[in-house]
Scaffold this motif. Structure first.
Motif, PDB file in Angstrom:
ATOM      1  N   TYR A  98      99.136  38.998  -4.477  1.00 55.13           N
ATOM      2  CA  TYR A  98      99.649  39.948  -5.467  1.00 55.13           C
ATOM      3  C   TYR A  98      99.614  39.298  -6.849  1.00 55.13           C
ATOM      4  O   TYR A  98      99.529  38.076  -6.993  1.00 55.13           O
ATOM      5  CB  TYR A  98     101.065  40.409  -5.107  1.00 55.13           C
ATOM      6  N   LYS A  99      99.693  40.134  -7.866  1.00 58.78           N
ATOM      7  CA  LYS A  99      99.601  39.644  -9.245  1.00 58.78           C
ATOM      8  C   LYS A  99     100.997  39.541  -9.870  1.00 58.78           C
ATOM      9  O   LYS A  99     101.879  40.344  -9.564  1.00 58.78           O
ATOM     10  CB  LYS A  99      98.733  40.595 -10.073  1.00 58.78           C
ATOM     11  N   PRO A 100     101.183  38.568 -10.736  1.00 53.30           N
ATOM     12  CA  PRO A 100     102.463  38.461 -11.453  1.00 53.30           C
ATOM     13  C   PRO A 100     102.765  39.745 -12.226  1.00 53.30           C
ATOM     14  O   PRO A 100     101.879  40.315 -12.862  1.00 53.30           O
ATOM     15  CB  PRO A 100     102.238  37.283 -12.408  1.00 53.30           C
ATOM     16  N   GLY A 101     104.010  40.198 -12.116  1.00 53.51           N
ATOM     17  CA  GLY A 101     104.414  41.407 -12.811  1.00 53.51           C
ATOM     18  C   GLY A 101     104.080  42.701 -12.106  1.00 53.51           C
ATOM     19  O   GLY A 101     104.403  43.786 -12.605  1.00 53.51           O
ATOM     20  N   SER A 102     103.458  42.622 -10.934  1.00 52.65           N
ATOM     21  CA  SER A 102     103.082  43.829 -10.187  1.00 52.65           C
ATOM     22  C   SER A 102     104.309  44.462  -9.539  1.00 52.65           C
ATOM     23  O   SER A 102     105.381  43.858  -9.441  1.00 52.65           O
ATOM     24  CB  SER A 102     102.057  43.487  -9.116  1.00 52.65           C
ATOM     25  N   LYS A 103     104.139  45.701  -9.075  1.00 52.12           N
ATOM     26  CA  LYS A 103     105.225  46.385  -8.376  1.00 52.12           C
ATOM     27  C   LYS A 103     105.606  45.631  -7.103  1.00 52.12           C
ATOM     28  O   LYS A 103     106.773  45.605  -6.710  1.00 52.12           O
ATOM     29  CB  LYS A 103     104.814  47.816  -8.051  1.00 52.12           C
ATOM     30  N   PRO A 140     101.670  30.250  -2.928  1.00 59.75           N
ATOM     31  CA  PRO A 140     101.933  31.054  -4.139  1.00 59.75           C
ATOM     32  C   PRO A 140     101.086  32.323  -4.171  1.00 59.75           C
ATOM     33  O   PRO A 140      99.878  32.282  -3.937  1.00 59.75           O
ATOM     34  CB  PRO A 140     101.552  30.094  -5.271  1.00 59.75           C
ATOM     35  N   TRP A 141     101.768  33.454  -4.418  1.00 56.82           N
ATOM     36  CA  TRP A 141     101.158  34.771  -4.608  1.00 56.82           C
ATOM     37  C   TRP A 141     100.580  35.392  -3.335  1.00 56.82           C
ATOM     38  O   TRP A 141      99.992  36.474  -3.395  1.00 56.82           O
ATOM     39  CB  TRP A 141     100.067  34.724  -5.697  1.00 56.82           C
ATOM     40  N   TYR A 142     100.756  34.755  -2.197  1.00 57.85           N
ATOM     41  CA  TYR A 142     100.293  35.375  -0.949  1.00 57.85           C
ATOM     42  C   TYR A 142     101.236  36.512  -0.554  1.00 57.85           C
ATOM     43  O   TYR A 142     102.453  36.360  -0.561  1.00 57.85           O
ATOM     44  CB  TYR A 142     100.252  34.347   0.184  1.00 57.85           C
ATOM     45  N   LYS A 143     100.657  37.640  -0.171  1.00 58.17           N
ATOM     46  CA  LYS A 143     101.486  38.744   0.325  1.00 58.17           C
ATOM     47  C   LYS A 143     101.997  38.454   1.734  1.00 58.17           C
ATOM     48  O   LYS A 143     103.091  38.895   2.101  1.00 58.17           O
ATOM     49  CB  LYS A 143     100.675  40.043   0.322  1.00 58.17           C
ATOM     50  N   GLY A 145     112.016  46.725   5.618  1.00 61.19           N
ATOM     51  CA  GLY A 145     110.632  47.113   5.813  1.00 61.19           C
ATOM     52  C   GLY A 145     110.324  48.503   5.295  1.00 61.19           C
ATOM     53  O   GLY A 145     111.113  49.432   5.467  1.00 61.19           O
ATOM     54  N   ASP A 146     109.185  48.633   4.604  1.00 63.38           N
ATOM     55  CA  ASP A 146     108.626  49.933   4.285  1.00 63.38           C
ATOM     56  C   ASP A 146     107.105  49.813   4.402  1.00 63.38           C
ATOM     57  O   ASP A 146     106.591  48.834   4.953  1.00 63.38           O
ATOM     58  CB  ASP A 146     109.068  50.417   2.898  1.00 63.38           C
ATOM     59  N   SER A 147     106.373  50.768   3.926  1.00 57.82           N
ATOM     60  CA  SER A 147     104.930  50.792   4.139  1.00 57.82           C
ATOM     61  C   SER A 147     104.185  49.700   3.371  1.00 57.82           C
ATOM     62  O   SER A 147     103.022  49.401   3.679  1.00 57.82           O
ATOM     63  CB  SER A 147     104.369  52.164   3.738  1.00 57.82           C
ATOM     64  N   THR A 148     104.815  49.097   2.381  1.00 59.37           N
ATOM     65  CA  THR A 148     104.132  48.109   1.546  1.00 59.37           C
ATOM     66  C   THR A 148     104.674  46.695   1.676  1.00 59.37           C
ATOM     67  O   THR A 148     104.029  45.740   1.245  1.00 59.37           O
ATOM     68  CB  THR A 148     104.219  48.504   0.060  1.00 59.37           C
ATOM     69  N   LEU A 149     105.851  46.544   2.284  1.00 59.97           N
ATOM     70  CA  LEU A 149     106.460  45.218   2.336  1.00 59.97           C
ATOM     71  C   LEU A 149     107.496  45.140   3.450  1.00 59.97           C
ATOM     72  O   LEU A 149     108.343  46.021   3.577  1.00 59.97           O
ATOM     73  CB  LEU A 149     107.125  44.902   0.993  1.00 59.97           C
ATOM     74  N   SER A 150     107.408  44.085   4.246  1.00 61.81           N
ATOM     75  CA  SER A 150     108.413  43.790   5.252  1.00 61.81           C
ATOM     76  C   SER A 150     108.839  42.341   5.099  1.00 61.81           C
ATOM     77  O   SER A 150     108.008  41.473   4.824  1.00 61.81           O
ATOM     78  CB  SER A 150     107.873  44.010   6.668  1.00 61.81           C
ATOM     79  N   ALA A 151     110.122  42.079   5.292  1.00 60.85           N
ATOM     80  CA  ALA A 151     110.627  40.713   5.200  1.00 60.85           C
ATOM     81  C   ALA A 151     111.751  40.522   6.208  1.00 60.85           C
ATOM     82  O   ALA A 151     112.565  41.428   6.433  1.00 60.85           O
ATOM     83  CB  ALA A 151     111.121  40.408   3.793  1.00 60.85           C
ATOM     84  N   ILE A 152     111.782  39.347   6.824  1.00 63.65           N
ATOM     85  CA  ILE A 152     112.807  39.027   7.815  1.00 63.65           C
ATOM     86  C   ILE A 152     113.279  37.598   7.595  1.00 63.65           C
ATOM     87  O   ILE A 152     112.467  36.686   7.416  1.00 63.65           O
ATOM     88  CB  ILE A 152     112.265  39.169   9.256  1.00 63.65           C
ATOM     89  N   ILE A 153     114.588  37.410   7.603  1.00 61.30           N
ATOM     90  CA  ILE A 153     115.177  36.083   7.708  1.00 61.30           C
ATOM     91  C   ILE A 153     115.973  36.071   9.010  1.00 61.30           C
ATOM     92  O   ILE A 153     116.810  36.951   9.242  1.00 61.30           O
ATOM     93  CB  ILE A 153     116.078  35.721   6.496  1.00 61.30           C
TER      94      ILE A 153
END
Length: 263
Positions: A54-59, A118-121, A83-91
């Motif tokens: 992803y790019k710096p400053g992106s949604k 760095p910057w990996y989705k 989680g949604d259609s564009t991003l999921s995260a778990i701790i």
């Protein structure tokens, strides 16, 4: 083809879709918690057709910052997922590491991911006490069959290898049964630890699935990885497999902070 590279005492395996950084025992030397939090494995996933960067400053970055800020405030609870259609995260913290230990491990894990990937989705990092996973698609409640690894003691058990295979499989099954039992495991769901005898020696073990899974998925994850990594688990004096969705570990010495029951 795979390329093997040695750089700064870290072993890299690089292919066209994934980059893995494997440091089995040194830990994150920049962390103030390095005596308590040991890095086991981290993975930066770069699949242009699916994830990419992803790019710096992106949604995407704005959304990620919002989630990470939320995780910081609740990470002591032991588990948090979004989680949604564009991003999921778990701790997900280990069952005996809830509270301040979980918060510390999350802070260390996120700092390490920012530095190593760095910057990996798509990125995952495993520590002894926690797992942090970030994905660019909806993955909550789904078993991850791809992001996993196994480590074992260099010493072989010797003796009756077949009897030990039966023992650790039965031990894992019993621990998984306890882990998914909501009636007896309300404080630390999808986690259990215990001990059992094997030919005069005490065997200690732990099972954990991420809380976003259902009981059947937890079972499926455990069975899949135990078969997939049986070469790593059989005839060893200690071993573990770790995945984004579940983990199993056994040793011939106590390795958890809390007392465990006989299974």
């Amino acid at each position: 083809p795979l390329r093997k590279i040695i750089q700064n005492n870290v072993f890299f395996i690089v292919d066209c879709t994934k980059t893995r950084h494997f440091d089995p025992c040194l830990g994150d030397t920049t962390s103030p918690y390095k005596q308590r939090i040991v890095l086991k494995h981290n993975q930066c996933v770069s699949q242009p057709q699916m994830l990419g960067k992803y790019k710096p400053g992106s949604k995407y970055e704005q959304r990620l910052k919002f989630i990470i800020k939320r995780f910081y405030s609740v990470s002591n609870k032991g588990y948090q997922g979004f989680g949604d259609s564009t991003l999921s995260a778990i701790i997900q913290c280990r069952g005996d590491s809830y509270g301040p230990k979980c918060h510390d491990c999350f802070a260390t894990a996120f700092a390490a991911l920012r530095r190593r990937c760095p910057w990996y989705k798509g990125r995952i990092i495993w520590y002894d006490q926690c797992l942090l996973s970030i994905d660019a698609k909806y993955s909550i409640g789904q078993i991850d069959y791809n992001n996993n690894f196994c480590m074992s003691n260099a010493k072989k058990l010797g003796g009756d290898a077949f009897a030990f295979i039966i023992t650790w499989n039965t031990f894992m099954d019993n621990l998984t049964t306890l882990a998914v039992d909501n009636n007896t495991n309300k404080l630390t769901p999808f986690y259990s630890a215990g001990k059992t005898w094997f030919k005069g020696d005490m065997l200690y073990g732990m099972v954990q699935c991420t809380i976003d899974l259902n009981p059947n998925a937890c079972w499926e994850c455990m069975v899949f990885n135990s078969i997939h990594f049986q070469h790593c688990l059989n005839d060893k004096r200690g071993a573990r497999f770790m995945s984004r969705s579940c983990t199993f570990r056994f040793e011939f010495y106590p390795f958890l902070a809390k007392h465990v029951q006989s299974i």
